[in-house]
Design a protein around this motif. Structure first.
Motif, PDB file in Angstrom:
ATOM      1  N   MET A 170      15.157   3.665 -13.476  1.00 12.34           N
ATOM      2  CA  MET A 170      14.928   2.811 -12.311  1.00 12.34           C
ATOM      3  C   MET A 170      13.520   2.243 -12.324  1.00 12.34           C
ATOM      4  O   MET A 170      12.601   2.834 -12.866  1.00 12.34           O
ATOM      5  CB  MET A 170      15.129   3.600 -11.015  1.00 12.34           C
ATOM      6  N   MET A 171      13.369   1.078 -11.699  1.00 11.36           N
ATOM      7  CA  MET A 171      12.056   0.478 -11.481  1.00 11.36           C
ATOM      8  C   MET A 171      11.800   0.507  -9.975  1.00 11.36           C
ATOM      9  O   MET A 171      12.617   0.017  -9.191  1.00 11.36           O
ATOM     10  CB  MET A 171      12.027  -0.968 -11.969  1.00 11.36           C
ATOM     11  N   ILE A 172      10.681   1.078  -9.574  1.00 12.04           N
ATOM     12  CA  ILE A 172      10.337   1.198  -8.157  1.00 12.04           C
ATOM     13  C   ILE A 172       9.138   0.312  -7.868  1.00 12.04           C
ATOM     14  O   ILE A 172       8.135   0.358  -8.580  1.00 12.04           O
ATOM     15  CB  ILE A 172      10.034   2.669  -7.789  1.00 12.04           C
ATOM     16  N   GLU A 173       9.252  -0.494  -6.808  1.00  5.59           N
ATOM     17  CA  GLU A 173       8.150  -1.364  -6.388  1.00  5.59           C
ATOM     18  C   GLU A 173       7.239  -0.601  -5.445  1.00  5.59           C
ATOM     19  O   GLU A 173       7.711   0.093  -4.544  1.00  5.59           O
ATOM     20  CB  GLU A 173       8.681  -2.584  -5.634  1.00  5.59           C
ATOM     21  N   THR A 174       5.935  -0.705  -5.647  1.00  4.47           N
ATOM     22  CA  THR A 174       4.975  -0.089  -4.738  1.00  4.47           C
ATOM     23  C   THR A 174       3.921  -1.126  -4.356  1.00  4.47           C
ATOM     24  O   THR A 174       3.559  -1.970  -5.158  1.00  4.47           O
ATOM     25  CB  THR A 174       4.283   1.126  -5.365  1.00  4.47           C
ATOM     26  N   ILE A 175       3.469  -1.035  -3.121  1.00  9.95           N
ATOM     27  CA  ILE A 175       2.418  -1.927  -2.641  1.00  9.95           C
ATOM     28  C   ILE A 175       1.198  -1.077  -2.338  1.00  9.95           C
ATOM     29  O   ILE A 175       1.249  -0.142  -1.537  1.00  9.95           O
ATOM     30  CB  ILE A 175       2.858  -2.706  -1.393  1.00  9.95           C
ATOM     31  N   ALA A 176       0.080  -1.389  -2.988  1.00 12.49           N
ATOM     32  CA  ALA A 176      -1.145  -0.622  -2.829  1.00 12.49           C
ATOM     33  C   ALA A 176      -1.925  -1.157  -1.624  1.00 12.49           C
ATOM     34  O   ALA A 176      -2.702  -2.078  -1.733  1.00 12.49           O
ATOM     35  CB  ALA A 176      -1.991  -0.710  -4.092  1.00 12.49           C
ATOM     36  N   ASN A 177      -1.680  -0.586  -0.482  1.00 10.42           N
ATOM     37  CA  ASN A 177      -2.416  -0.947   0.748  1.00 10.42           C
ATOM     38  C   ASN A 177      -2.861   0.301   1.451  1.00 10.42           C
ATOM     39  O   ASN A 177      -2.305   1.278   1.527  1.00 10.42           O
ATOM     40  CB  ASN A 177      -1.573  -1.788   1.691  1.00 10.42           C
TER      41      ASN A 177
END
Length: 47
Positions: free
Chosen positions: A40-47
């Motif tokens: 799987m590819m998981i999207e993450t947002i660095a905030n």
């Protein structure tokens, strides 16, 4: 069918986005990253 796609619509006019919109999208894309976990590819947002 070909006639539908070949017609020029109002959407094909040149768009002029605001500087704030472009800046927001660029900053969002810089913060977005993808992590591979197994298959799987998981999207993450660095905030």
């Amino acid at each position: 069918m070909a006639k539908i796609y070949s017609k020029q619509t109002e959407r094909s006019k040149k768009l002029n986005p605001k500087k704030e919109t472009v800046s927001f999208l660029l900053n969002y894309s810089k913060a977005l990253s993808f992590v591979s976990v197994g298959t799987m590819m998981i999207e993450t947002i660095a905030n």
